[in-house]
Scaffold this motif. Structure first.
Motif, PDB file in Angstrom:
ATOM      1  N   ALA A 198      24.446 -35.380 -89.003  1.00 35.31           N
ATOM      2  CA  ALA A 198      23.887 -34.429 -89.969  1.00 35.31           C
ATOM      3  C   ALA A 198      22.607 -34.993 -90.586  1.00 35.31           C
ATOM      4  N   PHE A 199      22.632 -36.288 -90.882  1.00 30.41           N
ATOM      5  CA  PHE A 199      21.451 -36.932 -91.441  1.00 30.41           C
ATOM      6  C   PHE A 199      20.294 -36.936 -90.443  1.00 30.41           C
ATOM      7  N   ARG A 200      20.599 -37.233 -89.202  1.00 24.46           N
ATOM      8  CA  ARG A 200      19.550 -37.385 -88.196  1.00 24.46           C
ATOM      9  C   ARG A 200      18.986 -36.054 -87.722  1.00 24.46           C
ATOM     10  N   PHE A 201      19.850 -35.076 -87.437  1.00 25.21           N
ATOM     11  CA  PHE A 201      19.395 -33.847 -86.792  1.00 25.21           C
ATOM     12  C   PHE A 201      19.138 -32.688 -87.754  1.00 25.21           C
ATOM     13  N   VAL A 202      19.668 -32.777 -88.967  1.00 26.35           N
ATOM     14  CA  VAL A 202      19.514 -31.655 -89.906  1.00 26.35           C
ATOM     15  C   VAL A 202      18.632 -32.031 -91.098  1.00 26.35           C
ATOM     16  N   ILE A 203      18.923 -33.165 -91.708  1.00 26.17           N
ATOM     17  CA  ILE A 203      18.208 -33.544 -92.929  1.00 26.17           C
ATOM     18  C   ILE A 203      16.830 -34.119 -92.627  1.00 26.17           C
ATOM     19  N   MET A 204      16.734 -35.048 -91.685  1.00 29.15           N
ATOM     20  CA  MET A 204      15.469 -35.727 -91.426  1.00 29.15           C
ATOM     21  C   MET A 204      14.344 -34.787 -90.990  1.00 29.15           C
ATOM     22  N   PRO A 205      14.594 -33.779 -90.143  1.00 35.61           N
ATOM     23  CA  PRO A 205      13.491 -32.854 -89.808  1.00 35.61           C
ATOM     24  C   PRO A 205      12.904 -32.153 -91.028  1.00 35.61           C
ATOM     25  N   VAL A 206      13.733 -31.895 -92.035  1.00 38.22           N
ATOM     26  CA  VAL A 206      13.241 -31.271 -93.264  1.00 38.22           C
ATOM     27  C   VAL A 206      12.493 -32.274 -94.130  1.00 38.22           C
ATOM     28  N   MET A 207      12.804 -33.560 -93.939  1.00 38.27           N
ATOM     29  CA  MET A 207      12.295 -34.622 -94.814  1.00 38.27           C
ATOM     30  C   MET A 207      10.983 -35.240 -94.346  1.00 38.27           C
ATOM     31  N   TRP A 208      10.411 -34.781 -93.238  1.00 37.49           N
ATOM     32  CA  TRP A 208       9.251 -35.465 -92.680  1.00 37.49           C
ATOM     33  C   TRP A 208       8.072 -35.583 -93.648  1.00 37.49           C
ATOM     34  N   PRO A 209       7.729 -34.551 -94.432  1.00 38.85           N
ATOM     35  CA  PRO A 209       6.639 -34.741 -95.403  1.00 38.85           C
ATOM     36  C   PRO A 209       6.910 -35.878 -96.383  1.00 38.85           C
ATOM     37  N   GLY A 210       8.153 -35.982 -96.843  1.00 38.52           N
ATOM     38  CA  GLY A 210       8.500 -37.067 -97.751  1.00 38.52           C
ATOM     39  C   GLY A 210       8.466 -38.419 -97.080  1.00 38.52           C
ATOM     40  N   VAL A 211       8.924 -38.492 -95.835  1.00 39.67           N
ATOM     41  CA  VAL A 211       8.911 -39.757 -95.098  1.00 39.67           C
ATOM     42  C   VAL A 211       7.478 -40.216 -94.848  1.00 39.67           C
ATOM     43  N   VAL A 212       6.606 -39.279 -94.481  1.00 37.09           N
ATOM     44  CA  VAL A 212       5.197 -39.624 -94.269  1.00 37.09           C
ATOM     45  C   VAL A 212       4.565 -40.131 -95.564  1.00 37.09           C
ATOM     46  N   THR A 213       4.863 -39.476 -96.672  1.00 39.41           N
ATOM     47  CA  THR A 213       4.328 -39.900 -97.965  1.00 39.41           C
ATOM     48  C   THR A 213       4.794 -41.306 -98.317  1.00 39.41           C
ATOM     49  N   ALA A 214       6.100 -41.555 -98.176  1.00 44.36           N
ATOM     50  CA  ALA A 214       6.637 -42.889 -98.457  1.00 44.36           C
ATOM     51  C   ALA A 214       6.047 -43.922 -97.505  1.00 44.36           C
ATOM     52  N   GLY A 215       5.868 -43.540 -96.247  1.00 48.38           N
ATOM     53  CA  GLY A 215       5.282 -44.464 -95.283  1.00 48.38           C
ATOM     54  C   GLY A 215       3.852 -44.826 -95.617  1.00 48.38           C
ATOM     55  N   LEU A 216       3.067 -43.850 -96.090  1.00 50.70           N
ATOM     56  CA  LEU A 216       1.678 -44.120 -96.453  1.00 50.70           C
ATOM     57  C   LEU A 216       1.586 -45.057 -97.652  1.00 50.70           C
ATOM     58  N   PHE A 217       2.451 -44.839 -98.646  1.00 47.35           N
ATOM     59  CA  PHE A 217       2.440 -45.735 -99.801  1.00 47.35           C
ATOM     60  C   PHE A 217       2.894 -47.143 -99.411  1.00 47.35           C
ATOM     61  N   SER A 218       3.869 -47.245 -98.529  1.00 47.28           N
ATOM     62  CA  SER A 218       4.312 -48.552 -98.041  1.00 47.28           C
ATOM     63  C   SER A 218       3.192 -49.233 -97.265  1.00 47.28           C
ATOM     64  N   MET A 219       2.495 -48.452 -96.462  1.00 47.11           N
ATOM     65  CA  MET A 219       1.387 -48.994 -95.691  1.00 47.11           C
ATOM     66  C   MET A 219       0.295 -49.544 -96.598  1.00 47.11           C
ATOM     67  N   MET A 220      -0.053 -48.784 -97.648  1.00 44.68           N
ATOM     68  CA  MET A 220      -1.114 -49.234 -98.552  1.00 44.68           C
ATOM     69  C   MET A 220      -0.710 -50.492 -99.302  1.00 44.68           C
ATOM     70  N   LEU A 221       0.573 -50.621 -99.650  1.00 44.10           N
ATOM     71  CA  LEU A 221       1.031 -51.839-100.313  1.00 44.10           C
ATOM     72  C   LEU A 221       0.850 -53.042 -99.411  1.00 44.10           C
ATOM     73  N   ALA A 222       1.327 -52.945 -98.171  1.00 44.48           N
ATOM     74  CA  ALA A 222       1.243 -54.078 -97.251  1.00 44.48           C
ATOM     75  C   ALA A 222      -0.196 -54.344 -96.817  1.00 44.48           C
ATOM     76  N   TYR A 223      -0.958 -53.291 -96.613  1.00 50.72           N
ATOM     77  CA  TYR A 223      -2.336 -53.407 -96.120  1.00 50.72           C
ATOM     78  C   TYR A 223      -3.251 -54.032 -97.164  1.00 50.72           C
ATOM     79  N   ASN A 224      -3.073 -53.639 -98.423  1.00 48.74           N
ATOM     80  CA  ASN A 224      -3.994 -54.069 -99.475  1.00 48.74           C
ATOM     81  C   ASN A 224      -3.498 -55.268-100.277  1.00 48.74           C
ATOM     82  N   ASP A 225      -2.315 -55.766 -99.978  1.00 55.86           N
ATOM     83  CA  ASP A 225      -1.738 -56.813-100.816  1.00 55.86           C
ATOM     84  C   ASP A 225      -2.570 -58.096-100.761  1.00 55.86           C
TER      85      ASP A 225
END
Length: 293
Positions: A198-225
């Motif tokens: 349910a998490f993989r096939f139902v919830i995650m497809p709806v969550m992609w905008p949030g995952v991308v946002t979290a990924g970008l903030f994580s990227m900026m932390l590691a990239y700019n640290d």
């Protein structure tokens, strides 16, 4: 009455437009000036005699035969080994984003669906940990890392950056998961899915905008640290930001400022392009996370 309202509305629009234009000009000017100066020699870009040399390339023409040159880029990337710092940055960034999103999505989903009271205290503890200055956290790691002989290498830095970034990722994804109705989970379970399916096939497809946002903030932390990477990595394994700082030199040893200028442009340009490419997903994710929480 209506004409006065329209008059004031037009004046407000003009004022806002001028303000936004000036704000953008002030914000973009430092990078544009640095970008332009990276194609000059030091005698032009850091000229005290005449600042217009940075525009005309007077000394650049004398030294290289042209008003622009890529000498600083070639020397910083090859002689200054900025290519190695770039590779180290890519390795750390990819690993931090991957691990943070994997742990963050699972943890945030579990917390968002939990009915226990300790969920709140877990989130508060994560928030307190995230609010602490990085230097106070890293200083506690230094002695054990020296004792275990794991200081100066990339895996150690990746673990620390994940630990620092994980609370923020957890909070951000938690707010996104709270916007997803629990009825979706229940419907998937009724249809025969396990909780993970349910998490993989139902919830995650709806969550992609949030995952991308979290990924970008994580990227900026590691990239700019700078704090973590400067303290936990040796000079051979420096990422881009500490490497740029090393080019500036110290009180005892002079640095190569043009290497630093060219490296700043080299480090900033990819980040700018990535943010522009994912701007729609970033705005969509931030908006979705603010709807409910």
């Amino acid at each position: 009455m209506g004409s006065n309202v329209n008059k004031y509305s037009k004046q407000l629009i003009i004022f806002n437009s001028v303000f936004i234009f000036l704000w953008l000009l002030i914000s973009v000017f430092p990078f544009l000036w640095t970008f332009w100066g990276s194609f000059k020699v030091k005698a032009d870009f850091f000229s005290r005699a005449e600042w217009t040399y940075a525009l005309t390339g007077f000394n650049t023409f004398i030294e290289t035969g042209g008003v622009t040159t890529i000498k600083a880029y070639i020397e910083s990337w090859i002689e200054g080994e900025f290519w190695r710092a770039t590779m180290n940055t890519m390795i750390i960034t990819v690993c931090v984003v991957t691990i943070s999103l994997f742990l963050g999505t699972l943890g945030a989903y579990a917390l968002s669906r939990s009915t226990y009271k300790y969920t709140f205290w877990i989130l508060i503890a994560a928030l307190i940990f995230r609010a602490m200055p990085h230097i106070t956290l890293v200083s506690g790691y230094l002695f054990p890392f020296f004792q275990l002989n794991v200081w100066g290498i990339l895996p150690t830095t990746i673990i620390v950056l994940v630990a620092i970034n994980q609370p923020f990722t957890l909070w951000l994804l938690y707010s996104f998961f709270k916007t997803v109705p629990k009825e979706l989970d229940e419907s998937a379970l009724i249809d025969g899915c396990t909780y993970f399916q349910a998490f993989r096939f139902v919830i995650m497809p709806v969550m992609w905008p949030g995952v991308v946002t979290a990924g970008l903030f994580s990227m900026m932390l590691a990239y700019n640290d700078f704090t973590v990477t400067a303290l936990l990595l040796n000079q051979q394994n420096y990422t881009m930001v500490p490497k740029i700082n090393a080019y500036l030199g110290t009180v005892e040893y002079g640095g190569n400022y043009m290497w630093a200028v060219a490296s700043v442009v080299s480090a900033t340009a990819p980040l700018f392009m990535i943010i522009m490419f994912f701007q729609r997903q970033l705005i969509s994710g931030l908006t979705a996370g603010a709807v409910k929480g």
